[in-house]
Design an enzyme around this catalytic site. Sequence first.
Site, PDB file in Angstrom:
ATOM      1  N   ARG A   1      73.819  67.513  66.699  1.00  0.00           N
ATOM      2  CA  ARG A   1      74.703  66.649  65.905  1.00  0.00           C
ATOM      3  C   ARG A   1      76.162  66.930  66.241  1.00  0.00           C
ATOM      4  O   ARG A   1      76.513  67.975  66.787  1.00  0.00           O
ATOM      5  CB  ARG A   1      74.493  66.867  64.410  1.00  0.00           C
ATOM      6  CG  ARG A   1      74.941  68.242  63.888  1.00  0.00           C
ATOM      7  CD  ARG A   1      75.024  68.220  62.365  1.00  0.00           C
ATOM      8  NE  ARG A   1      75.316  69.516  61.778  1.00  0.00           N
ATOM      9  CZ  ARG A   1      76.529  70.050  61.643  1.00  0.00           C
ATOM     10  NH1 ARG A   1      77.585  69.394  62.119  1.00  0.00           N
ATOM     11  NH2 ARG A   1      76.693  71.220  61.067  1.00  0.00           N
TER      12      ARG A   1
ATOM     13  N   GLU B   1      84.233  69.597  55.407  1.00  0.00           N
ATOM     14  CA  GLU B   1      84.782  69.913  56.741  1.00  0.00           C
ATOM     15  C   GLU B   1      85.920  68.965  57.099  1.00  0.00           C
ATOM     16  O   GLU B   1      86.195  67.984  56.399  1.00  0.00           O
ATOM     17  CB  GLU B   1      83.689  69.778  57.812  1.00  0.00           C
ATOM     18  CG  GLU B   1      83.097  71.099  58.294  1.00  0.00           C
ATOM     19  CD  GLU B   1      84.016  71.859  59.242  1.00  0.00           C
ATOM     20  OE1 GLU B   1      85.181  71.441  59.417  1.00  0.00           O
ATOM     21  OE2 GLU B   1      83.560  72.873  59.803  1.00  0.00           O
TER      22      GLU B   1
ATOM     23  N   ASP C   1      85.952  79.189  62.176  1.00  0.00           N
ATOM     24  CA  ASP C   1      85.502  77.807  61.989  1.00  0.00           C
ATOM     25  C   ASP C   1      86.646  76.880  62.378  1.00  0.00           C
ATOM     26  O   ASP C   1      87.222  77.038  63.438  1.00  0.00           O
ATOM     27  CB  ASP C   1      85.030  77.620  60.541  1.00  0.00           C
ATOM     28  CG  ASP C   1      84.014  76.510  60.390  1.00  0.00           C
ATOM     29  OD1 ASP C   1      84.176  75.448  61.014  1.00  0.00           O
ATOM     30  OD2 ASP C   1      83.045  76.678  59.619  1.00  0.00           O
TER      31      ASP C   1
END
Length: 285
Positions: A97, A17, A192
């Site tokens: 998270r 990521e 995303d």
Amino acid sequence: MTDRFEIAVRAEAELGEGPTWDARTGTLLWVDILAPAIHRWNPSTGVNETTSAPQHVGAAKPRAGGGLILNLRDGVAIVDSAGEHRWLVYWARDGVRGNDAAVDAAGRFWAGTMRYDTAEGGGWLAKVEPDGKATMVLDKVSISNGVGWSPDNTRMYFADTPTGLIQVFDYDLDSGTVSSPRPFADVDGSPDGLCVDGDGCVWVALWGDGQVRRYTPDGKLLSTVIVPASKTTACCFGGDQLTDLYITTARVGMSESELAREPLAGSVFVVPDAGTGLPSTVFAG
């Protein structure tokens, strides 16, 4: 559509990521959220250095004071040039998270969160000032992902993945406030990470589709990049002229048969001369 890509980093990241071009060092920062690890790839040498993170790490960005700012499981932390960590913001919540993050042109850190079980509305998007002051900007977010700004800093883009939408807000750089949320593009998929290029076009990775799409400033699909890893996670421009598009991918949750079909899942890809990106910004703290 184009499949004109190269393999930048052959890796087996569980959840690659947050690619970020660090212009000061001429390297690409990226993370493997679940390892947890921070990677720094040098295209000049081909070396990918890996450093362990203290917790699951959603993003790592350069900071003006040296070292990095991290979006961790329990909050936002600073890691200095010597590798010492300290909390800037601590907001630990069970089952939550840190996820994707970005730095605006004023040096603020925009940190997103999500629940591990991806429960609807379990996360948020906050902005963190250089002095550590944190402000909730969006609450009841499900999976906080791509954040980016137009070249003139009058617009902010944001993707909450399960909605299938990229939203756009009016943005005031001086105050760091957003207003007038509205749909920018319905991607017919799971948006995303994203980035914005010098033409004001929005590039977004589509989780599960093995694609990065480019949308015009008025939200029309312009082009698509295809890579051989279905779980595309994020993208950014890098290289000396900011013309190379880097794409991170993941292999989390894939079966042995799926991995056999996608042996490059978890790698970082690059599309040379894909466009011209905007200069990266560093956290001002």
